[in-house]
Design a protein around this motif. Structure first.
Motif, mmCIF file in Angstrom:
data_model
loop_
_atom_site.group_PDB
_atom_site.id
_atom_site.type_symbol
_atom_site.label_atom_id
_atom_site.label_comp_id
_atom_site.label_asym_id
_atom_site.label_seq_id
_atom_site.Cartn_x
_atom_site.Cartn_y
_atom_site.Cartn_z
ATOM 1 N N GLY A 9 0.816 -1.205 0.000
ATOM 2 C CA GLY A 9 0.000 0.000 0.000
ATOM 3 C C GLY A 9 0.851 1.256 0.000
ATOM 4 N N LEU A 10 1.920 1.269 0.798
ATOM 5 C CA LEU A 10 2.811 2.421 0.833
ATOM 6 C C LEU A 10 3.533 2.600 -0.504
ATOM 7 N N LYS A 11 3.984 1.492 -1.095
ATOM 8 C CA LYS A 11 4.627 1.565 -2.408
ATOM 9 C C LYS A 11 3.662 2.114 -3.452
ATOM 10 N N SER A 12 2.429 1.692 -3.372
ATOM 11 C CA SER A 12 1.411 2.164 -4.303
ATOM 12 C C SER A 12 1.153 3.658 -4.130
ATOM 13 N N LEU A 13 1.081 4.118 -2.886
ATOM 14 C CA LEU A 13 0.867 5.542 -2.624
ATOM 15 C C LEU A 13 2.041 6.390 -3.122
ATOM 16 N N VAL A 14 3.248 5.856 -3.016
ATOM 17 C CA VAL A 14 4.421 6.556 -3.536
ATOM 18 C C VAL A 14 4.354 6.593 -5.067
ATOM 19 N N ALA A 15 3.976 5.466 -5.683
ATOM 20 C CA ALA A 15 3.869 5.404 -7.144
ATOM 21 C C ALA A 15 2.795 6.357 -7.671
ATOM 22 N N GLU A 16 1.704 6.513 -6.923
ATOM 23 C CA GLU A 16 0.634 7.424 -7.315
ATOM 24 C C GLU A 16 1.033 8.883 -7.123
ATOM 25 N N GLY A 17 2.091 9.127 -6.370
ATOM 26 C CA GLY A 17 2.542 10.488 -6.119
ATOM 27 C C GLY A 17 1.886 11.140 -4.917
ATOM 28 N N ARG A 18 1.186 10.368 -4.111
ATOM 29 C CA ARG A 18 0.531 10.927 -2.927
ATOM 30 C C ARG A 18 1.486 11.037 -1.755
ATOM 31 N N LEU A 19 2.525 10.194 -1.747
ATOM 32 C CA LEU A 19 3.574 10.252 -0.732
ATOM 33 C C LEU A 19 4.918 10.351 -1.432
ATOM 34 N N LYS A 20 5.862 10.944 -0.736
ATOM 35 C CA LYS A 20 7.227 11.043 -1.223
ATOM 36 C C LYS A 20 8.104 10.299 -0.223
ATOM 37 N N THR A 21 9.106 9.604 -0.703
ATOM 38 C CA THR A 21 9.962 8.843 0.188
ATOM 39 C C THR A 21 11.427 9.195 -0.060
ATOM 40 N N SER A 22 12.219 9.088 0.986
ATOM 41 C CA SER A 22 13.666 9.269 0.876
ATOM 42 C C SER A 22 14.330 8.506 2.019
ATOM 43 N N LYS A 23 15.635 8.323 1.903
ATOM 44 C CA LYS A 23 16.399 7.639 2.949
ATOM 45 C C LYS A 23 17.187 8.673 3.736
ATOM 46 N N LEU A 24 17.242 8.490 5.046
ATOM 47 C CA LEU A 24 18.063 9.358 5.884
ATOM 48 C C LEU A 24 19.533 9.124 5.555
ATOM 49 N N GLU A 25 20.302 10.194 5.517
ATOM 50 C CA GLU A 25 21.718 10.093 5.174
ATOM 51 C C GLU A 25 22.593 9.783 6.382
ATOM 52 N N GLN A 26 22.009 9.858 7.578
ATOM 53 C CA GLN A 26 22.741 9.563 8.805
ATOM 54 C C GLN A 26 22.072 8.376 9.493
ATOM 55 N N PRO A 27 22.801 7.701 10.373
ATOM 56 C CA PRO A 27 22.171 6.577 11.079
ATOM 57 C C PRO A 27 20.888 7.016 11.742
ATOM 58 N N PRO A 28 19.867 6.241 11.695
ATOM 59 C CA PRO A 28 19.742 4.813 11.403
ATOM 60 C C PRO A 28 19.425 4.499 9.949
ATOM 61 N N TYR A 29 19.574 5.444 9.010
ATOM 62 C CA TYR A 29 19.393 5.227 7.578
ATOM 63 C C TYR A 29 18.014 4.660 7.224
ATOM 64 N N THR A 30 17.010 5.066 7.942
ATOM 65 C CA THR A 30 15.666 4.566 7.676
ATOM 66 C C THR A 30 15.017 5.309 6.523
ATOM 67 N N GLU A 31 13.984 4.702 5.981
ATOM 68 C CA GLU A 31 13.214 5.320 4.920
ATOM 69 C C GLU A 31 12.144 6.199 5.559
ATOM 70 N N VAL A 32 12.038 7.428 5.106
ATOM 71 C CA VAL A 32 11.048 8.357 5.665
ATOM 72 C C VAL A 32 10.030 8.701 4.586
#
Length: 72
Positions: free
Chosen positions: A45-68
């Motif tokens: 569902g989250l991947k789909s929302l990102v693909a639809e452009g409703r959410l934007k995702t990125s990775k943190l550049e510092q630890p813990p390097y999680t996806e936000v």
């Protein structure tokens, strides 16, 4: 899992975040547990929302390097 329901839930989580600008690392396991659905449904569902452009995702550049996730 209904996309709109997941979006509303994630939107309220991000809006309640104290970060500036608003973003949040979302645990798919916790969301799945709270909603009573399998983790894979939340991930898809989250991947789909990102693909639809409703959410934007990125990775943190510092630890813990999680996806936000951020609202568009």
């Amino acid at each position: 899992m209904e996309q709109e329901g997941l979006y509303k839930y994630v939107q309220s989580m991000i809006n309640s975040s104290t970060h500036r600008p608003k973003y949040m690392s979302i645990s798919t396991v916790k969301v799945a547990d709270l909603l009573g659905v399998p983790r894979t449904e939340v991930e898809n569902g989250l991947k789909s929302l990102v693909a639809e452009g409703r959410l934007k995702t990125s990775k943190l550049e510092q630890p813990p390097y999680t996806e936000v996730y951020m609202l568009q």
